[in-house]
Design a protein around this motif. Structure first.
Motif, PDB file in Angstrom:
ATOM      1  N   LYS A   2       4.883   9.758  -4.967  1.00  0.00           N
ATOM      2  CA  LYS A   2       3.208   8.574  -5.310  1.00  0.00           C
ATOM      3  C   LYS A   2       2.982   8.615  -4.479  1.00  0.00           C
ATOM      4  O   LYS A   2       2.647   8.107  -3.310  1.00  0.00           O
ATOM      5  CB  LYS A   2       3.992   7.670  -6.225  1.00  0.00           C
ATOM      6  CG  LYS A   2       4.705   7.285  -6.961  1.00  0.00           C
ATOM      7  CD  LYS A   2       5.160   5.930  -7.999  1.00  0.00           C
ATOM      8  CE  LYS A   2       5.872   6.147  -9.188  1.00  0.00           C
ATOM      9  NZ  LYS A   2       5.870   4.314  -9.722  1.00  0.00           N
ATOM     10  N   SER A   3       1.630   8.832  -4.680  1.00  0.00           N
ATOM     11  CA  SER A   3       0.266   8.703  -3.255  1.00  0.00           C
ATOM     12  C   SER A   3      -0.154   7.265  -3.802  1.00  0.00           C
ATOM     13  O   SER A   3      -0.452   6.207  -3.805  1.00  0.00           O
ATOM     14  CB  SER A   3      -1.363   9.425  -4.360  1.00  0.00           C
ATOM     15  OG  SER A   3      -1.428   8.679  -5.345  1.00  0.00           O
ATOM     16  N   GLN A   4      -0.677   6.745  -1.989  1.00  0.00           N
ATOM     17  CA  GLN A   4      -0.534   5.327  -1.932  1.00  0.00           C
ATOM     18  C   GLN A   4      -2.170   5.200  -2.295  1.00  0.00           C
ATOM     19  O   GLN A   4      -3.261   6.003  -2.067  1.00  0.00           O
ATOM     20  CB  GLN A   4      -0.967   5.654  -0.312  1.00  0.00           C
ATOM     21  CG  GLN A   4      -0.709   3.099  -0.022  1.00  0.00           C
ATOM     22  CD  GLN A   4      -0.541   3.948   1.390  1.00  0.00           C
ATOM     23  OE1 GLN A   4      -1.067   4.579   1.915  1.00  0.00           O
ATOM     24  NE2 GLN A   4      -0.597   2.264   1.616  1.00  0.00           N
ATOM     25  N   LYS A   5      -2.354   4.106  -3.120  1.00  0.00           N
ATOM     26  CA  LYS A   5      -3.295   3.217  -3.427  1.00  0.00           C
ATOM     27  C   LYS A   5      -4.548   2.565  -2.263  1.00  0.00           C
ATOM     28  O   LYS A   5      -4.167   2.624  -1.682  1.00  0.00           O
ATOM     29  CB  LYS A   5      -3.241   2.179  -4.589  1.00  0.00           C
ATOM     30  CG  LYS A   5      -2.349   2.571  -5.487  1.00  0.00           C
ATOM     31  CD  LYS A   5      -2.300   1.214  -6.954  1.00  0.00           C
ATOM     32  CE  LYS A   5      -1.234   1.271  -7.368  1.00  0.00           C
ATOM     33  NZ  LYS A   5      -1.583   0.285  -9.178  1.00  0.00           N
ATOM     34  N   THR A   6      -5.631   3.520  -2.709  1.00  0.00           N
ATOM     35  CA  THR A   6      -7.378   2.887  -1.751  1.00  0.00           C
ATOM     36  C   THR A   6      -6.753   1.584  -1.823  1.00  0.00           C
ATOM     37  O   THR A   6      -6.591   1.061  -3.066  1.00  0.00           O
ATOM     38  CB  THR A   6      -8.003   3.959  -2.329  1.00  0.00           C
ATOM     39  OG1 THR A   6      -8.591   3.262  -3.685  1.00  0.00           O
ATOM     40  CG2 THR A   6      -7.905   5.076  -2.398  1.00  0.00           C
ATOM     41  N   GLU A   9      -9.094   0.806  -5.034  1.00  0.00           N
ATOM     42  CA  GLU A   9      -7.837   0.864  -6.758  1.00  0.00           C
ATOM     43  C   GLU A   9      -7.353  -0.423  -6.695  1.00  0.00           C
ATOM     44  O   GLU A   9      -7.194  -1.095  -7.292  1.00  0.00           O
ATOM     45  CB  GLU A   9      -7.142   1.559  -6.302  1.00  0.00           C
ATOM     46  CG  GLU A   9      -7.442   3.250  -6.840  1.00  0.00           C
ATOM     47  CD  GLU A   9      -6.912   4.502  -6.529  1.00  0.00           C
ATOM     48  OE1 GLU A   9      -6.867   5.136  -7.474  1.00  0.00           O
ATOM     49  OE2 GLU A   9      -5.951   4.239  -5.851  1.00  0.00           O
ATOM     50  N   ILE A  10      -6.506  -0.735  -5.413  1.00  0.00           N
ATOM     51  CA  ILE A  10      -6.003  -2.182  -5.141  1.00  0.00           C
ATOM     52  C   ILE A  10      -6.990  -3.601  -5.884  1.00  0.00           C
ATOM     53  O   ILE A  10      -6.428  -4.050  -6.518  1.00  0.00           O
ATOM     54  CB  ILE A  10      -5.351  -3.013  -3.555  1.00  0.00           C
ATOM     55  CG1 ILE A  10      -4.927  -0.983  -3.688  1.00  0.00           C
ATOM     56  CG2 ILE A  10      -4.489  -4.110  -3.802  1.00  0.00           C
ATOM     57  CD1 ILE A  10      -3.955  -1.352  -1.876  1.00  0.00           C
ATOM     58  N   LYS A  12      -9.447  -3.079  -7.613  1.00  0.00           N
ATOM     59  CA  LYS A  12      -9.463  -2.868  -9.289  1.00  0.00           C
ATOM     60  C   LYS A  12      -8.574  -3.676  -9.781  1.00  0.00           C
ATOM     61  O   LYS A  12      -8.649  -4.796 -10.750  1.00  0.00           O
ATOM     62  CB  LYS A  12      -9.904  -1.714  -9.719  1.00  0.00           C
ATOM     63  CG  LYS A  12     -11.164  -0.885  -9.186  1.00  0.00           C
ATOM     64  CD  LYS A  12     -11.194   0.141  -9.965  1.00  0.00           C
ATOM     65  CE  LYS A  12     -10.694   0.964 -11.380  1.00  0.00           C
ATOM     66  NZ  LYS A  12     -11.586   1.775 -11.315  1.00  0.00           N
ATOM     67  N   GLN A  13      -7.071  -3.313  -9.468  1.00  0.00           N
ATOM     68  CA  GLN A  13      -5.922  -3.900 -10.164  1.00  0.00           C
ATOM     69  C   GLN A  13      -5.903  -5.414  -9.746  1.00  0.00           C
ATOM     70  O   GLN A  13      -5.869  -6.098 -11.339  1.00  0.00           O
ATOM     71  CB  GLN A  13      -4.622  -2.734  -9.660  1.00  0.00           C
ATOM     72  CG  GLN A  13      -3.684  -3.682 -10.390  1.00  0.00           C
ATOM     73  CD  GLN A  13      -2.141  -2.718  -9.574  1.00  0.00           C
ATOM     74  OE1 GLN A  13      -2.267  -2.262  -8.502  1.00  0.00           O
ATOM     75  NE2 GLN A  13      -1.415  -2.834 -11.087  1.00  0.00           N
TER      76      GLN A  13
END
Length: 280
Positions: A2-6, A9-10, A12-13
């Motif tokens: 899995k690609s690491q979240k930017t 994106e973190i 936003k989550q």
């Protein structure tokens, strides 16, 4: 792999969990802060209309209003950022209400402040319905809505009976009392009947003849029963719905928020935390 979240994106989550989540401490705290600011904003709108108070504390009210507006503006932007389909939110009912909640203060820079802006700001109260969409309330509100829908036929028939009664009694009072007593027309007499039947009693029109006073007394007594009937109809449907819900609900269904299909050995709801098969 899995690609690491930017970092974005973190962000936003985490923002989505705080703003839209209801089961986290941060989410509940956010709802409470939002609730408090909505009530404070509406209170400020009411205080602004008191001339003496506004003259004395105008700067303080304006300062607080700007703080609330900035908070709502940041919240509006964050809601757009942290969801996958921003247009769906922007053009939704609550999205439009959220936008309306922040516009008056910005528009006041271009247009003279008016009572219209105060009314628009008071519309922020509609945002409470979004907070009441919390799982703790959603199950109960759904059940109440079903009860209202189930009893609408009886309520409509009852309202029809009340309207016919008001027309007949109003017409009768127009004949008995006449223009000398203030019953200048049948519509005015119907207005008097509605005011009396609902036990409001403005007192702007009153019967003076013995027969008219007797009919007025009858209407007043009838009013107490009429007020209670719609409540009784809805309550009966609500109790019936509650009973049927208890019969149909299996042990792993949540009676609080309505969540179903929990794991077989679950004892608590994974959405609201209520004990399964029990009312909170």
């Amino acid at each position: 792999m899995k690609s690491q979240k930017t970092p974005f994106e973190i962000f936003k989550q985490k923002t989505h969990i705080i703003i839209y989540g209801t089961n986290t401490v941060a989410g509940r705290m956010f709802d409470l802060i939002l609730l408090g600011l909505i009530f404070l904003s509406v209170l400020l709108v009411m205080l602004e209309t008191i001339e003496g108070f506004d003259v004395k504390y105008h700067n303080q009210i304006l300062f607080l209003e700007w703080i609330i507006t900035i908070f709502f503006s940041i919240e509006y932007i964050l809601r757009i950022i942290c969801i996958d389909k921003p247009k769906r939110y922007i053009f939704s009912f609550y999205g439009i209400i959220d936008l309306i909640a922040i516009l008056p203060m910005y528009l006041s820079y271009f247009f003279a402040s008016s009572n219209l802006f105060a009314v628009i700001r008071a519309l922020r109260l509609l945002r409470l319905f979004k907070i009441l969409n919390h799982p703790h309330f959603s199950g109960q509100s759904l059940q109440l809505r079903k009860s209202l829908i189930a009893s609408r036929g009886k309520i409509i028939a009852f309202i029809y009976f009340v309207l016919i009664s008001c027309i007949l009694i109003g017409s009768l009072m127009y004949v008995i009392e006449g223009k000398e007593s203030g019953f200048t027309s049948i519509p005015i007499s119907i207005y008097w009947c509605i005011v009396t039947l609902t036990t409001v009693g403005f007192g702007d029109i009153t019967p003076v003849t013995p027969l008219g006073q007797f009919i007025a007394s009858f209407v007043m007594i009838m009013g107490y029963g009429i007020i209670a009937v719609p409540t009784g109809i809805v309550t009966a449907e609500f109790a019936k719905s509650e009973y049927q819900r208890g019969l149909e609900t299996v042990p792993n269904d949540c009676l609080n928020c309505g969540k179903k299909n929990h794991a077989e050995n679950s004892k608590f709801c994974d959405q609201c935390g209520n004990a399964l098969g029990k009312n909170s």
